[in-house]
Design an enzyme around this catalytic site. Structure first.
Site, PDB file in Angstrom:
ATOM      1  N   GLU A 174      -7.529  -5.603   3.484  1.00  0.00           N
ATOM      2  CA  GLU A 174      -7.751  -6.812   2.671  1.00  0.00           C
ATOM      3  C   GLU A 174      -8.929  -6.626   1.710  1.00  0.00           C
ATOM      4  OE1 GLU A 174      -5.616  -9.185   2.687  1.00  0.00           O
ATOM      5  OE2 GLU A 174      -4.514  -8.765   4.531  1.00  0.00           O
ATOM      6  N   GLY A 177       2.585  -3.045   8.548  1.00  0.00           N
ATOM      7  CA  GLY A 177       2.884  -3.300   9.958  1.00  0.00           C
ATOM      8  C   GLY A 177       4.342  -3.688  10.128  1.00  0.00           C
ATOM      9  N   THR A 202       0.822  -1.206   0.000  1.00  0.00           N
ATOM     10  CA  THR A 202       0.000   0.000   0.000  1.00  0.00           C
ATOM     11  C   THR A 202       0.861   1.263   0.000  1.00  0.00           C
ATOM     12  OG1 THR A 202      -1.645  -1.215   1.254  1.00  0.00           O
ATOM     13  CG2 THR A 202      -1.833   1.172   1.275  1.00  0.00           C
TER      14      THR A 202
END
Lengths: 665, 665
Positions: B426, B183, B144
């Site tokens: 997702e 993350g 992303t």
């Protein structure tokens, strides 16, 4: 919210210091209109170097509390320096300083001082008011207990009068009686007005208010028998020290019971108060303020989401063409435009409630409570109706911003967590809906008994109800889905029908020989549904009425579109009700769907202008996504780089855990 | 969530260390069944002194990250010490250690390692896997970007091959191309798999994956050209250092592009991959896991709210009697019991999806993708359907606990903020719904063209559709509101009707001579509605099917009641659809309302048992309100007293601001 009571309670009073100007006068000597005053106060705060604080999202909770106390202390000094003492101007200034967040002195200003004004005897005013005004006494209002909220009669704290010493002995007899939640109670206040069951001469006389000193005026240490502290971290409200208070045989002098109305004489004789419904009025006022806040919170959220949807490009509608603004997707419009319309609606409803309240305040002060029951019922239901939909709407706005809505830099998490408690405080929403239902059922029964109703529930009159269709099979009414007045009528008839259905459910239960109370509880789902329909009708009606006040044809046109969108979307969401009650036919419902799509497309070009019209300054909105200039991404990067985890390139946890782990594997 | 991919990707692999036991063997040597293994691992964590951490709600974000890294490091050591290497057992243990929260190593374990396994060449496995397995290389997965999420083709990061040095030059050419959200990227990882547009020999060949070293293996300092850090505080996920990454002419060797499929040769020649739909499978797997998580999050929330509703006494139903448990109010039952039924439903659906996925994994690995499109479409829609309803449901549970739900000690704010991002990640939910709609419309068109559909969409076959009623005016079908099978049919017919309506909307748009793409966008509201109805049908159907597997008559009876409640409440909420499509008559709708009330009363005595059956240990639930023993208030008081603001009786802000203020007034 409770601070808002200040507007209500201080009105017309001669405040001790300093002299109150009739209106703000700027440095060049000119007077300002109300909107200008708000903008002037806002600019005072924005340009004030003392109020350029670090981003609160980067602070720990203790630091946020600390920063809030600092700002509140500065605010008090500046209010006096600028000579701002009009309650609405104080509220405005405070709201700018704290960016709309609750703060540690809210209950001192919004509940402690007003309660003294309303319930203290003249002697008590002498003793307590000036010290409180000068923050020598910092007070809060301790009503809610750990085990007792909405149902006040259940409160357990006791105040037992001891004639030997002319004192009240205050106690928290159980764990569930510990006072819980009052803002500013944990660390800030040195006094509290405590609601407790009065016992004297061997009898309980119900709830009374007592001024209880909590902390030393010199050291701020808790006094003997006072167990006080912060209730711990919450979903939001990080700046406020919501507190607990356990009283263990704390003795206070007899004159610490607020004695303007009820009294306890030296020998312990209890003197009843003359019946007073004034607190009733305050509740109405606060709830009507919350309705306005619902509009405000939703307006801020829509501003952020709609502006960002015009900045964000994503995916494709037509292959090969550049990624479109996400605002061009019908689904995005369908998420946001009805909420935009709702924000306008709730702002108008809030204004209306406020006006009505102020209009009948004169009547109330002269002992005429005739309009109060209707307003009370309306304010309860509308508080629930608007806070539920606004809370859910804020989250829709947040998720409409995609992943970035989840970042604190969007401001949307903050708006949500600080607004959503309105669903619970000042009356839990389901309880509020049932209060409104009680009024509706009572009105319905009066109408059924031949009594002619007036006011907002006049649609329950027999004569009107006879005009309603009874089922889908009957001829559908002549609802014109392009005509707002016709839709208002449809909402009215839906409400009438659902009130009738709830009333019939109670009747059916009673026929099963259950008690009135069980019949009520067994019909509670229908009752809430009826209240909801009633409130929805009122909102649509008031939105339509507001259009009549608007002279500018351009503004009138776009607001008419919004109002129509609001009404039609409500019908689509509750299409079952409208079909079930025969108010709409299936073909009409298809028309509603088509018309809704047309309206979305029609509003698209005006969407950004409609949120700009809410006129939130960037400094107040404090959202990277909702910036007026649209420079979202540069500022998001800059914001992230200032995050505390980026203070060092390597976080200490690397040296403490990861490097040693690598050595072991 | 992405960690769950580990279950999928490690399955059947020989992991490097240590030897993998076929199942857990306890200290007395006995083998355990799956449920027992979960309980055994849970008890290992609960009794482990290293995992008795301070309440996370009392820590700052940096402290929470620190505590999470510490736990993760300990966890890695203990997994090896205990010899736990089965992916499901690792997941289980990890989930217990972190109480279900996301943690800094999630993407290393769940994305970095699996991506190596799936996409690295054998030589690359040699170079990277063992160092990564031993956490010398700590990796994340950077896809992303700040300006690009769901639409992967829009990603802007570039990898330009330089044949002179046989290196790729990695760049973030714009502000919107900065990697954002991964993350573990901010502070934890020293490597990342970076998705970038490959440019070689003057041509762009689309997205490829590259292993990019980010930080020094010795000092953990960012390497030259790497701008990396934490993206700042979020709504939740406080333990995770979601990060940003800006690449400025970072050069990596040619063999750092993952080359199992696509390749770049030394001279820059690009070699196409053989078409592979494996990533497609991973997405399906992760989304089906999220469906189970929706059931899990809602089950935890219901456990807390229903237990507390049996502890909390409030108000009165019958005057003079003691305050009843709030669970006795019909409105409270109406809030919570349908959510309880939903939690069961989603758990069953999650299990089903998982089973189907594993069943067809064999086919997929043999190149048979025939069942994948249906499963892909189903997993997309169900992910959206379940996460939206579960998120809203968690908040309903929280508010059903009154004011105390707002305290962090309820655990409900934490459950909400950590679950709600599933609506966005997702695959953004609206986009997911439209993916499912694309499959439905395609199937509808195939059926209309005479093709016979099989599988879950077979209801779209012409022959079935002809049996459907067309409007309210026609004779209502023989839906039996007491018969689950009959209700499943009603849901099926509703879905068929709404798919047809969406298809017709597209057709009508096309008749206005707009493009296919605009016709699709102009029908998007109808398409989402059709997907929603399809998913709802699937859930009701699977819930009903599950009942057939249950042998115990007592359990069967109570689950049947739950399933009926779930189906009827859905009909009531969407009554407009059922009336509009002529599937229900108005009198039947009244029957539904009455039956719902009966079912609520019927479930009341079993409510606590039904949440106890979820079997959450207090240590895992970590909610003062949801305690198994019901001793809520003592523990709430104790929890509050440990709050950081109570470390001193007098907060320093008193001395810093309030005392000086008092002196000035």
């Amino acid at each position: 919210m409770s601070f808002n009571a200040i507007q209500h309670s201080f009105r017309g009073l001669q405040l001790p210091a300093p002299a109150r100007p009739t209106s703000i006068t700027t440095q060049d000597g000119s007077d300002l209109e109300y909107v200008d005053i708000y903008k002037y106060l806002e600019s005072l705060v924005i340009s004030d170097p003392d109020f350029q604080s670090e981003d609160l999202n980067f602070l720990s909770r203790s630091e946020r509390y600390d920063a809030a106390v600092k700002k509140s202390a500065q605010m008090i000094l500046k209010l006096r320096e600028y000579g701002i003492s009009d309650p609405e101007e104080i509220y405005c200034y405070k709201s700018c300083v704290h960016r709309g967040r609750a703060e540690p002195l809210d209950l001192h200003l919004g509940m402690f001082l007003p309660t003294l004004l309303n319930q203290a005897s003249p002697e008590q005013m002498e003793t307590f008011f000036i010290p409180a005004w000068n923050l020598e006494i910092i007070g809060t209002y301790a009503q809610t207990e750990m085990g007792h909220g909405t149902h006040l009669r259940g409160l357990e704290t006791t105040a037992t009068y001891d004639p030997a010493t002319q004192e009240f002995v205050m106690n928290s007899p159980t764990i569930t009686s510990i006072k819980w939640w009052p803002g500013g109670l944990g660390k800030t206040s040195n006094h509290a007005i405590v609601l407790a069951q009065l016992h004297t001469q061997g009898k309980c006389h119900g709830l009374q208010a007592f001024i209880v000193p909590l902390r030393s005026m010199n050291t701020h240490m808790p006094l003997p028998g006072v167990v006080v502290g912060d209730i711990g971290p919450k979903f939001g409200f990080d700046e406020v020290d919501n507190g607990y208070l356990k009283l263990e045989n704390v003795r206070i002098p007899r004159d610490h019971m607020l004695m303007k109305y009820a009294k306890v004489e030296a020998d312990g004789t209890y003197v009843k108060p003359p019946s007073a419904k004034l607190t009733y009025g305050t509740m109405v006022f606060i709830r009507s303020m919350i309705v306005g806040e619902a509009g405000h919170a939703l307006a801020k959220s829509c501003t952020i989401a709609i502006r960002y949807s015009s900045v964000r490009h994503q995916s494709e509608i037509r292959p090969g063409e550049p990624e479109p603004q996400i605002m061009d997707y019908q689904t995005q419009q369908y998420k946001l435009f009805p909420l935009l319309a709702t924000a306008y609606a709730y702002k108008f409803v809030g204004q209306y409630m406020n006006q009505v309240y102020h209009r009948i305040t004169g009547d109330i002060s002269q002992g005429d409570f005739s309009e109060l029951p209707e307003l009370h019922a309306l304010s309860a239901g509308l508080k629930a109706f608007t806070t539920w939909t606004a809370s859910a709407g804020i989250e829709v706005c947040r998720m409409a911003c995609g992943g970035h809505g989840y970042s604190r830099c969007s401001a949307l998490p903050d708006i949500y967590v600080n607004f959503v408690p309105t669903c619970t405080y000042e009356g839990e929403n389901t309880v509020m809906m049932l209060q409104t239902a009680r009024f509706l059922i009572k009105s319905y029964r009066q109408a059924s008994a031949g009594h002619q109703l007036s006011g907002i529930v006049s649609y329950l009159n027999e004569s009107e109800r006879r005009l309603q269709p009874q089922s889908v099979s009957s001829r559908p009414t002549v609802v014109n889905v392009n005509d707002l007045a016709s839709l208002v009528d449809a909402y009215k008839l839906r409400a009438a029908k659902l009130v009738e259905m709830a009333a019939k459910s109670i009747q059916q239960e009673l026929q099963k020989r259950v008690s009135q109370e069980d019949a009520w509880n067994n019909s509670a789902i229908d009752l809430v549904r009826a209240s909801d329909a009633h409130c929805h009708y009122v909102v649509v009606k008031l939105f339509a009425a507001k259009l009549g006040e608007i002279g500018d044809t351009g503004v009138h046109s776009v607001l008419s579109t919004l109002a129509l969108l609001y009404a039609l979307q409500g019908i689509q969401q509750h299409s079952g009700d409208f079909l079930q009650t025969g108010l709409l036919s299936v073909p009409q419902l298809s028309q509603v769907s088509q018309r809704l799509k047309d309206l979305l497309a029609q509003l698209r070009p005006n969407a950004v202008a409609l949120v700009d019209a809410f006129d939130y300054r960037d400094e107040m909105l404090n959202s990277v996504l909702g910036r007026y200039d649209g420079n979202v991404y540069e500022h998001m990067f800059e914001w992230a780089r200032r995050s505390p985890l980026n203070k060092t390139e390597v976080h200490e946890s690397y040296h403490k855990y990861l490097k040693p782990l690598q050595a072991k594997l």
